[in-house]
Design a protein around this motif. Structure first.
Motif, PDB file in Angstrom:
ATOM      1  N   GLY A   4      -6.368   6.702   2.558  1.00  0.00           N
ATOM      2  CA  GLY A   4      -6.144   8.140   2.460  1.00  0.00           C
ATOM      3  C   GLY A   4      -5.928   8.576   1.023  1.00  0.00           C
ATOM      4  N   LYS A   5      -4.956   9.459   0.819  1.00  0.00           N
ATOM      5  CA  LYS A   5      -4.653   9.965  -0.520  1.00  0.00           C
ATOM      6  C   LYS A   5      -3.518   9.192  -1.182  1.00  0.00           C
ATOM      7  CE  LYS A   5      -6.356  14.600   0.317  1.00  0.00           C
ATOM      8  NZ  LYS A   5      -6.114  16.026   0.207  1.00  0.00           N
ATOM      9  N   ARG A   6      -3.186   8.048  -0.601  1.00  0.00           N
ATOM     10  CA  ARG A   6      -2.091   7.238  -1.131  1.00  0.00           C
ATOM     11  C   ARG A   6      -2.491   6.560  -2.438  1.00  0.00           C
ATOM     12  NH1 ARG A   6      -2.097   6.887   4.338  1.00  0.00           N
ATOM     13  NH2 ARG A   6      -0.164   7.387   5.399  1.00  0.00           N
ATOM     14  N   ASP A   7      -1.487   5.965  -3.094  1.00  0.00           N
ATOM     15  CA  ASP A   7      -1.716   5.260  -4.358  1.00  0.00           C
ATOM     16  C   ASP A   7      -2.689   4.103  -4.181  1.00  0.00           C
ATOM     17  OD1 ASP A   7      -0.087   6.897  -5.822  1.00  0.00           O
ATOM     18  OD2 ASP A   7       1.633   5.546  -5.802  1.00  0.00           O
ATOM     19  N   TYR A   8      -3.239   3.685  -5.314  1.00  0.00           N
ATOM     20  CA  TYR A   8      -4.197   2.590  -5.364  1.00  0.00           C
ATOM     21  C   TYR A   8      -3.519   1.318  -5.867  1.00  0.00           C
ATOM     22  CZ  TYR A   8      -8.017   5.880  -4.743  1.00  0.00           C
ATOM     23  OH  TYR A   8      -8.874   6.824  -4.236  1.00  0.00           O
ATOM     24  N   ASN A  55      -7.358   1.529  -2.494  1.00  0.00           N
ATOM     25  CA  ASN A  55      -6.140   1.916  -1.788  1.00  0.00           C
ATOM     26  C   ASN A  55      -6.196   1.456  -0.329  1.00  0.00           C
ATOM     27  OD1 ASN A  55      -7.835   3.796  -0.639  1.00  0.00           O
ATOM     28  ND2 ASN A  55      -6.599   5.577  -1.173  1.00  0.00           N
ATOM     29  N   LYS A  56      -7.089   0.516  -0.054  1.00  0.00           N
ATOM     30  CA  LYS A  56      -7.231  -0.017   1.300  1.00  0.00           C
ATOM     31  C   LYS A  56      -6.972  -1.518   1.368  1.00  0.00           C
ATOM     32  CE  LYS A  56     -10.533   3.554   2.433  1.00  0.00           C
ATOM     33  NZ  LYS A  56     -11.949   3.890   2.493  1.00  0.00           N
ATOM     34  N   GLU A  78      -7.293   9.427 -15.572  1.00  0.00           N
ATOM     35  CA  GLU A  78      -5.856   9.415 -15.348  1.00  0.00           C
ATOM     36  C   GLU A  78      -5.088   9.837 -16.607  1.00  0.00           C
ATOM     37  OE1 GLU A  78      -5.536   6.098 -11.773  1.00  0.00           O
ATOM     38  OE2 GLU A  78      -4.644   5.646 -13.716  1.00  0.00           O
ATOM     39  N   GLY A 137      -0.098  15.263  -7.228  1.00  0.00           N
ATOM     40  CA  GLY A 137      -1.390  15.144  -6.565  1.00  0.00           C
ATOM     41  C   GLY A 137      -2.385  14.254  -7.295  1.00  0.00           C
ATOM     42  N   GLU A 138      -2.002  13.711  -8.437  1.00  0.00           N
ATOM     43  CA  GLU A 138      -2.885  12.849  -9.233  1.00  0.00           C
ATOM     44  C   GLU A 138      -2.369  11.411  -9.184  1.00  0.00           C
ATOM     45  OE1 GLU A 138      -5.660  13.970 -10.449  1.00  0.00           O
ATOM     46  OE2 GLU A 138      -5.269  16.090 -10.082  1.00  0.00           O
ATOM     47  N   HIS A 139      -3.110  10.506  -9.804  1.00  0.00           N
ATOM     48  CA  HIS A 139      -2.734   9.081  -9.810  1.00  0.00           C
ATOM     49  C   HIS A 139      -2.594   8.576 -11.240  1.00  0.00           C
ATOM     50  CE1 HIS A 139      -3.374   8.465  -5.505  1.00  0.00           C
ATOM     51  NE2 HIS A 139      -4.419   9.265  -5.614  1.00  0.00           N
TER      52      HIS A 139
END
Length: 193
Positions: free
Chosen positions: A39-43, A67-68, A164, A185-187
């Motif tokens: 999803g939109k979670r951290d990598y 992120n998977k 980034e 909302g960014e990484h």
């Protein structure tokens, strides 16, 4: 590949390699660990750098970003990349997902893991492994990275790191505690690695 005429610069693959390991070259890999829930979670990220000999520059030579991937499988990837790059010094984040760092040491018996440094002690290298990210260490990382970029002693090859950098900012300007990180909302996972 030399015979490939396709521009892969903006392809989105988990693993990117710009340069294979050179004999007797020294490498460092930073590993930023996340949950792997997508999803939109951290990598979870790995950045491998070739260390230049003074007065040479350091170069990013490989990166991994997903992120998977769960933290334990990330340890397997870090072990493989580290072995490819002459047993690169592995600097693994040791905060919430300690299983990655623990697996690298205990299951893979990885031979070159970062140890904490005590700048004000008689014994410079401690017996504690891995990297703990907190407000102080994150600020120190950013300060060192900014200095290396301004002095042109480090060369970034991954456009994700460049992206980034554009959204990395000071989040708290309190006179005692300056906090830096990605905009909402960014990484900043590749930067931290």
């Amino acid at each position: 590949q030399e015979d490939c005429g396709i521009d892969h610069f903006f392809d989105e693959y988990d693993l990117k390699i710009w340069e294979w390991a050179l004999d007797r070259a020294e490498y460092v890999m930073g590993v930023d660990v996340a949950s792997g829930l997508g999803g939109k979670r951290d990598y979870s990220t790995i950045v491998v750098n070739r260390i230049g000999r003074s007065p040479g520059s350091d170069f990013q030579v490989a990166s991994f970003r997903s992120n998977k991937i769960d933290p334990e499988t990330l340890a397997d990837v870090a072990n493989a990349l580290g072995k490819i790059y002459n047993d690169a010094l592995a600097t693994v984040e040791y905060n919430a997902y300690t299983t990655c760092a623990d697996r690298l040491l205990r299951v893979h018996s990885y031979p070159n893991v970062y140890r904490w440094k005590w700048m004000d002690a008689n014994r410079f290298e401690s017996s504690r492994f891995h990297w703990v990210t907190n407000a102080k260490s994150k600020k120190a990382l950013w300060t060192s990275f900014s200095r290396a970029l301004s002095q042109r002693s480090y060369y970034v090859r991954d456009h994700v790191i460049a992206d980034e950098m554009k959204t990395f900012q000071v989040q708290n300007m309190d006179s005692e505690n300056v906090i830096v990180g990605a905009a909402e909302g960014e990484h900043d996972d590749m930067l931290m690695a």
